[in-house]
Design an enzyme around this catalytic site. Structure first.
Site, PDB file in Angstrom:
ATOM      1  N   SER A 179      -8.432  54.234  13.109  1.00 39.78           N
ATOM      2  CA  SER A 179      -8.070  53.187  13.476  1.00 39.78           C
ATOM      3  C   SER A 179      -9.032  51.718  13.621  1.00 39.78           C
ATOM      4  O   SER A 179      -9.391  51.792  14.420  1.00 39.78           O
ATOM      5  CB  SER A 179      -7.085  53.350  14.391  1.00 39.78           C
ATOM      6  OG  SER A 179      -7.654  53.571  15.397  1.00 39.78           O
TER       7      SER A 179
ATOM      8  N   ALA B  54     -11.808  50.522  20.194  1.00 40.49           N
ATOM      9  CA  ALA B  54     -10.577  49.506  20.675  1.00 40.49           C
ATOM     10  C   ALA B  54      -9.568  50.475  20.898  1.00 40.49           C
ATOM     11  O   ALA B  54      -8.445  49.455  21.350  1.00 40.49           O
ATOM     12  CB  ALA B  54     -10.100  50.617  18.499  1.00 40.49           C
TER      13      ALA B  54
ATOM     14  N   SER C 241     -10.335  56.232  17.474  1.00 39.84           N
ATOM     15  CA  SER C 241     -10.120  55.008  17.156  1.00 39.84           C
ATOM     16  C   SER C 241     -11.059  53.968  16.938  1.00 39.84           C
ATOM     17  O   SER C 241     -12.286  54.490  16.944  1.00 39.84           O
ATOM     18  CB  SER C 241     -10.313  54.621  19.127  1.00 39.84           C
ATOM     19  OG  SER C 241     -10.830  54.363  19.230  1.00 39.84           O
ATOM     20  N   ASP C 242     -11.550  53.001  16.500  1.00 41.26           N
ATOM     21  CA  ASP C 242     -12.672  52.419  16.102  1.00 41.26           C
ATOM     22  C   ASP C 242     -13.624  52.231  17.505  1.00 41.26           C
ATOM     23  O   ASP C 242     -12.193  52.321  18.676  1.00 41.26           O
ATOM     24  CB  ASP C 242     -12.933  51.134  15.781  1.00 41.26           C
ATOM     25  CG  ASP C 242     -13.767  50.107  15.134  1.00 41.26           C
ATOM     26  OD1 ASP C 242     -14.600  51.135  15.357  1.00 41.26           O
ATOM     27  OD2 ASP C 242     -13.920  49.642  14.286  1.00 41.26           O
ATOM     28  N   ALA C 243     -14.682  51.606  17.568  1.00 43.32           N
ATOM     29  CA  ALA C 243     -15.056  51.454  19.378  1.00 43.32           C
ATOM     30  C   ALA C 243     -14.689  50.993  19.752  1.00 43.32           C
ATOM     31  O   ALA C 243     -14.781  49.551  19.646  1.00 43.32           O
ATOM     32  CB  ALA C 243     -16.894  51.242  18.842  1.00 43.32           C
TER      33      ALA C 243
END
Ligand code: BGC
Length: 767
Positions: A252, A289, A285-287
């Site tokens: 995401s 996020a 999730s992206d880092a």
């Protein structure tokens, strides 16, 4: 005959489906049993992903390591960012002896190759060669898996229409159809095509879901303001195609869409991704996020974590939101055990599909790396691939290919650089062993070859240092870096001009540093940086012909260069074999065949700039000057400097008349559009034939043209080939105002040609 073929393929599909169902029910049973023995805390632990501490080579697994502490508590489902197999074996052993004894999944940013670095993704897209693209992902999978990695944070499929955004380098350009085809090829390359993971195939993570490339004003992480209809028509196709190809996971994105950040956006994560695209893997999730949604203003960490899991996010990368708050939210009734179970099951399923329950050490064989990474064979492929990823924009007086006996001066800060050929996201590359442009030219030439650095990158030393070392300073704050600008500008330039004056031809190697594109690297000035521009101007004064070899992560504004350079070859960051591949093109070993996948602007003020734009009620021709009360600028043309799909060859191609098998069709029939293409030049060369459509009248406004097919062909001098495109309702459909995928009745323009502007039109009526 036709019926027979269909029935065979139906049978094959049925048997695949049945064996898939059998697999699924075995998997379900296995995971039911496993989860029945897990505590809630252990389930939540599976939803947590952390990066490995320190650098890949320096990684040591000790009891002080944060990840070891989490593993001992059963609070970690995966680790990313290391390819150190010995360390990964240690982590895996600890995972198996702690908590529920569930193996870890190991992720990594493998973006354009692993140890063997290929051109950056934007460069790869300009090859329009799906076979080579798939093969590059296949090689990357083999290399990465031999280093313990079983999950790659790739492909990055974000469509981008704005060259200011630095991450345009990581994607495949501005077109959703081409992006979709490349997304599938990448998924097949990494995962294989049979739905099973061999030990040299890895799970993909399609990113950044979704619409990250729509960042307002090209500023990274910025909000995305698109209608649903425009999102679906202009941006979502590659994400959808990746799901069809069986992508195992999604990431995401950081941005918000319709006021909700992607990581908590139920419409994106569940309604579209799962219910519409049929995706059945897990979403990470992206880092950070998840925690970033606090700054977005959605609530504290507990609140945003609850929102995220309920929207359909399964794994939290680096925020500690799930592991830190979900138990409390469960106790308070803010989330249900079913929410946690759902996410946990999806992660366990991914581990099951990868074969980690059967053999947690399946990918952890330390003996593989030596023979499977950075091999001669992989490097040979990197050279072959990089040859096809270069775009020739200008070639006055056929200055290219160069005569091998010419005296050449290879000038510029990129002339003899190895590391700057790596591009953004080359985390495990062998930079010191790369082939620089100078080395490639010197090897291929029979004449005298000189080199000179010629200039700094920027006149502003601090700016140059902060860009060049910015990333490293974050990861290695105590490291010291060489001071730049050690030699004065005048000395550098004088040496370059003297060498240029003594040569027959100048190869000017300028452009963007690796760190000028990629994450957190947006620009408002799209020109070649000032110090290098001054160098080009000084070289011009020598009167020698100049071949501009451009290293860049994005489309640049090249107006002055297009008027003053004799040839322009865009090589992107061409990877490990850059010098060889560039020399192969410069000396005519192969004819260039890359074509742009992003529009090159005349001015940054035109951005966002993309070929598949809409018309206005007061349209203005792309290349005509200002006219009051039409949709244009007072001080610049509307059209790009170099359009989407454009790229020159050493040969020439003649397109015969475009014909349609019928000029009417019903929505359930098919028409064949065809064109004969002849190589009328003297070189064997490749050409990408492109098909565009335009719906003349429709219930919603449509782009002036949209790519809906392409084929790259290779022709010998004098040879010709007929290229055919099947056109059916699918080719002509779009998302209407009610967001239904429809093929509307009426006239369509069917356009075929060598780029998005030189097109022959035919009219097709759908009745
Ligand atoms: C990037 C992702 C990447 C992740 C893990 C993030 O900052 O946006 O593209 O996969 O870090 O390294």
């Amino acid at each position: 005959m036709r019926i027979k073929l269909t029935s065979i393929s139906l049978l094959a599909a049925l048997s695949l489906l049945l064996s898939g169902c059998a697999h699924k029910s075995e998997m379900d049973k296995y995971i039911d049993v496993l989860m029945s023995k897990m505590t809630v805390e252990q389930k939540i632990g599976q939803l947590n992903l952390h990066s490995a501490a320190g650098f890949v080579s320096a990684l040591r697994v000790t009891e002080n390591d944060e990840n070891v502490k989490l593993l001992r508590k059963g609070e970690l489902g995966g680790i990313y960012g290391t390819g150190n197999v010995e360390a990964m074996i240690e982590y895996q052993k600890i995972a198996l002896e702690s908590g529920a004894g569930i193996p870890l999944i190991f992720g990594m940013d493998v973006i354009h190759g692993y140890e063997t670095t290929f051109p950056i993704p934007l460069g790869i897209s300009t090859s329009w060669n799906l076979e080579l693209i798939e093969k590059s992902a296949r090689i990357a999978a083999r290399e990465a898996s031999s280093c313990g990695i079983n999950w790659v944070f790739s492909p990055m499929v974000d469509i981008c229409r704005d060259a200011r955004w630095g991450r345009i380098a990581e994607g495949n350009g501005e077109d959703p159809y081409l992006g979709g085809e490349i997304a599938k090829a990448m998924v097949y390359g990494y995962q294989g095509r049979d739905g099973e993971y061999a030990s040299d195939e890895v799970m993909t993570c399609v990113k950044h879901y979704a619409l990250y490339g729509g960042a307002e004003s090209g500023r990274d992480y910025n909000s995305v303001f698109l209608s649903r209809q425009e999102a679906l028509n202009g941006y979502m196709r590659p994400y959808a195609e990746a799901a069809k190809a069986g992508a195992g996971s999604y990431m995401s994105s950081f941005n918000e869409f319709e006021g909700i950040p992607s990581s908590a956006n139920k419409y994106l994560l569940t309604d579209l991704l799962r219910d519409t695209y049929g995706f059945d893997g897990f979403v990470v999730s992206d880092a950070t996020a998840v925690v970033e949604m606090v700054a977005h203003g959605l609530g504290d960490l507990q609140e945003v974590s609850a929102l995220a899991i309920q929207a359909g996010l399964d794994m939290d990368m680096n925020s500690d939101g799930f592991v830190g708050t979900l138990r409390k939210s469960l106790d308070e009734g803010r989330v249900s055990e079913a929410d946690i179970d759902r996410a946990c099951r999806r992660i366990l399923e991914a581990k099951y599909k990868l074969g980690l329950f059967e053999d947690p050490f399946k990918y952890l064989d330390p003996s593989r790396k030596a023979t499977q990474t950075w091999t001669d064979e992989n490097r040979a492929f990197a050279r072959e691939f990089a040859r096809e990823c270069q775009v020739l924009l200008k070639n006055d007086n056929a200055i290219l290919p160069l005569d091998r006996n010419a005296k050449v001066a290879v000038i510029g800060p990129f002339a003899d650089s190895k590391s700057e050929m790596a591009g953004t996201w080359a985390t495990s590359s062998h930079n010191n062993e790369f082939v620089s442009i100078y080395e490639g030219i010197a090897e291929a030439s029979n004449g005298k070859v000189s080199k000179a650095e010629g200039s700094w990158i920027f006149n502003d030393k601090e700016l140059e240092e902060s860009i060049k070392y910015g990333l490293m300073k974050i990861f290695a704050p105590n490291m010291s870096f060489p001071t730049l600008h050690g030699t004065s500008k005048t000395v550098l330039m004088a040496e370059a001009v003297a060498k240029a004056a003594a040569s027959d031809v100048i190869i000017a190697c300028v452009g963007e540093l690796n760190n000028m594109s990629g994450e957190g690297a947006s620009r408002t000035d799209l020109g070649i940086p000032d110090a290098q521009k001054e160098l080009l101007m000084a070289l011009k004064k020598t009167g020698k012909p100049i071949v501009l070899v451009l290293t860049t992560g994005r489309p640049l504004e090249l107006t002055w260069e297009s008027e003053n350079m004799d040839a322009i070859l865009v090589t992107w960051a061409a990877g490990a074999e850059a010098g060889h591949a560039i020399a192969d093109v410069i000396y005519g070993e192969v004819s260039p065949s890359g074509k742009l996948t992003t529009s090159f602007p005349r001015s940054v003020g035109q951005e966002p700039l993309y070929y598949n734009h809409k018309n206005t009620g007061r349209p203005h021709p792309d290349y005509e000057p200002y006219k009051k009360f039409t949709s244009c600028y007072t001080d610049e043309l509307n059209g790009p400097l170099y359009p989407f799909g454009f790229g020159l060859s050493y040969s020439s191609f003649e397109y015969g008349p475009v014909s349609l098998s019928q000029d009417e069709m019903s929505p359930d029939s098919e028409v064949i559009a065809s064109v004969n293409v002849k190589n009328t030049g003297n070189y064997e060369a490749k050409e990408t034939v492109q098909l565009y459509i335009h719906d003349v009248y429709s219930t919603s406004t449509r782009p002036v043209k949209e790519l809906r097919g392409f084929e790259k062909i290779s022709l010998k001098p004098g040879e010709s080939r007929t290229v055919e495109f099947r056109i059916n309702a699918e080719t002509l459909s779009y998302f209407n105002h009610e967001l239904e995928w429809v093929c509307e009745e009426g006239d369509y323009e069917i356009m075929i040609g060598p780029d998005s502007e030189r097109l022959q039109k035919r009219t097709l009526a759908v009745k």
